[in-house]
Write a protein that holds these residues in place. Structure first.
Motif, PDB file in Angstrom:
ATOM      1  N   ALA A  35      51.898   3.088  75.878  1.00  0.00           N
ATOM      2  CA  ALA A  35      52.801   2.017  76.307  1.00  0.00           C
ATOM      3  C   ALA A  35      54.230   2.260  75.830  1.00  0.00           C
ATOM      4  O   ALA A  35      55.182   1.753  76.409  1.00  0.00           O
ATOM      5  N   HIS A  36      54.374   3.044  74.800  1.00  0.00           N
ATOM      6  CA  HIS A  36      55.675   3.304  74.186  1.00  0.00           C
ATOM      7  C   HIS A  36      56.380   4.514  74.794  1.00  0.00           C
ATOM      8  O   HIS A  36      57.549   4.786  74.478  1.00  0.00           O
ATOM      9  N   TYR A  44      63.143   4.588  79.775  1.00  0.00           N
ATOM     10  CA  TYR A  44      63.004   3.134  79.906  1.00  0.00           C
ATOM     11  C   TYR A  44      64.066   2.560  80.841  1.00  0.00           C
ATOM     12  O   TYR A  44      63.792   1.691  81.654  1.00  0.00           O
ATOM     13  N   ARG A  80      59.267  -3.242  70.703  1.00  0.00           N
ATOM     14  CA  ARG A  80      58.190  -3.430  71.667  1.00  0.00           C
ATOM     15  C   ARG A  80      56.846  -3.141  71.011  1.00  0.00           C
ATOM     16  O   ARG A  80      56.702  -2.185  70.265  1.00  0.00           O
ATOM     17  N   LYS A  82      52.490  -3.162  72.024  1.00  0.00           N
ATOM     18  CA  LYS A  82      51.540  -3.173  73.143  1.00  0.00           C
ATOM     19  C   LYS A  82      51.052  -4.588  73.422  1.00  0.00           C
ATOM     20  O   LYS A  82      51.081  -5.065  74.548  1.00  0.00           O
ATOM     21  N   ARG A 115      58.871  -7.832  71.741  1.00  0.00           N
ATOM     22  CA  ARG A 115      58.331  -7.990  73.089  1.00  0.00           C
ATOM     23  C   ARG A 115      56.897  -7.496  73.125  1.00  0.00           C
ATOM     24  O   ARG A 115      56.593  -6.401  72.682  1.00  0.00           O
ATOM     25  N   ILE A 117      54.221  -6.106  75.405  1.00  0.00           N
ATOM     26  CA  ILE A 117      54.215  -5.400  76.692  1.00  0.00           C
ATOM     27  C   ILE A 117      53.130  -5.934  77.626  1.00  0.00           C
ATOM     28  O   ILE A 117      53.372  -6.158  78.809  1.00  0.00           O
ATOM     29  N   ASN A 120      54.160  -9.560  78.627  1.00  0.00           N
ATOM     30  CA  ASN A 120      55.596  -9.726  78.862  1.00  0.00           C
ATOM     31  C   ASN A 120      56.193 -10.936  78.141  1.00  0.00           C
ATOM     32  O   ASN A 120      57.114 -11.575  78.638  1.00  0.00           O
TER      33      ASN A 120
END
Length: 172
Positions: A35-36, A44, A80, A82, A115, A117, A120
Motif C-alpha cells: 500500500a505504501h 503518488y 499513511r 494501511k 490517513r 488507506i 480513506n
C-alpha cells in the motif's frame, strides 16, 4: 520506564534489514508495504507541491527517517497507514519526529494528519505545541531510547508481541 513500542523490534529490524522481506514479514506487513509503494516510489502525485518519501533528519532529537507526504500548498504533513483502527501514541510520535525534522530543514508545517488507506479516513493530529502532554511523552520516549539497554529489557505486554513480525526470533 514507559515505552510505547517494543524496542527489541528496532534491533531486529536492523538485524533483518538487508534480508528479503518475505523471509520475516507477516501478511500485515506485506500488505502495508504494498500500500505504501506509490509514496516510496514517488509515484503518488506529479504535482510540484506534493513531496513524497523525503529523507529527514532532526538535530535536536538526533532522529532520522522518511516522511510519507508533505503538501507544501496546504503546509500539511501526512502519514499513511494501511488500516487505522485507533490512533496509537507511536503514530503521533512518528509524525512529531517528522514535524521537528521538517521544521529544522526550513519547511512550514501547520497541519498534520494520519490517513487510513483502506477506508480513506483522515485523522487530524495536533502539532506538538498544541498538545503539551503528548509532546512531553514524545520527549520522554526519545530520552528513554538514549539510555536503553536491550540486555536488561523484558517485554511485559503480550499485546506488543501478538502481531510482531519478529516474534519467532525474539526471546523476550
Amino acid at each position: 520506564m514507559i515505552l510505547f513500542f517494543c524496542p527489541a523490534s528496532i534491533y531486529f529490524h536492523k538485524l533483518y534489514g538487508s534480508e528479503d522481506a518475505l523471509m520475516y514479514q507477516s501478511s500485515y506487513q506485506i500488505d502495508g508495504t504494498k500500500a505504501h509503494e506509490s509514496v516510496d516510489n514517488s509515484t503518488y502525485s506529479t504535482r510540484s507541491n506534493i513531496i513524497t518519501s523525503l529523507e529527514v533528519y532532526c538535530d535536536k532529537y538526533k532522529l532520522i527517517g522518511k516522511i510519507d507526504i508533505y503538501d507544501a500548498d496546504k503546509k500539511l504533513l501526512i502519514e499513511r497507514k494501511k488500516h487505522v483502527n485507533e490512533i496509537y501514541d507511536g503514530y503521533v510520535f512518528q509524525l512529531y519526529a517528522q514535524y521537528y525534522s521538517l521544521i529544522e530543514m526550513g519547511y512550514d508545517v501547520r497541519h498534520m494528519e494520519i490517513r487510513s488507506i483502506d477506508d480513506n479516513k483522515k485523522y487530524k493530529i495536533d502539532l506538538p505545541e498544541q498538545n503539551q502532554e503528548m509532546n512531553s511523552k514524545f520527549e520522554n520516549l526519545v530520552n528513554e531510547m538514549r539510555v536503553f539497554n536491550l540486555e536488561n529489557y523484558h517485554q511485559t505486554n503480550a499485546l506488543k508481541c501478538k502481531k510482531c513480525i519478529y516474534e519467532d526470533a525474539c526471546d523476550r
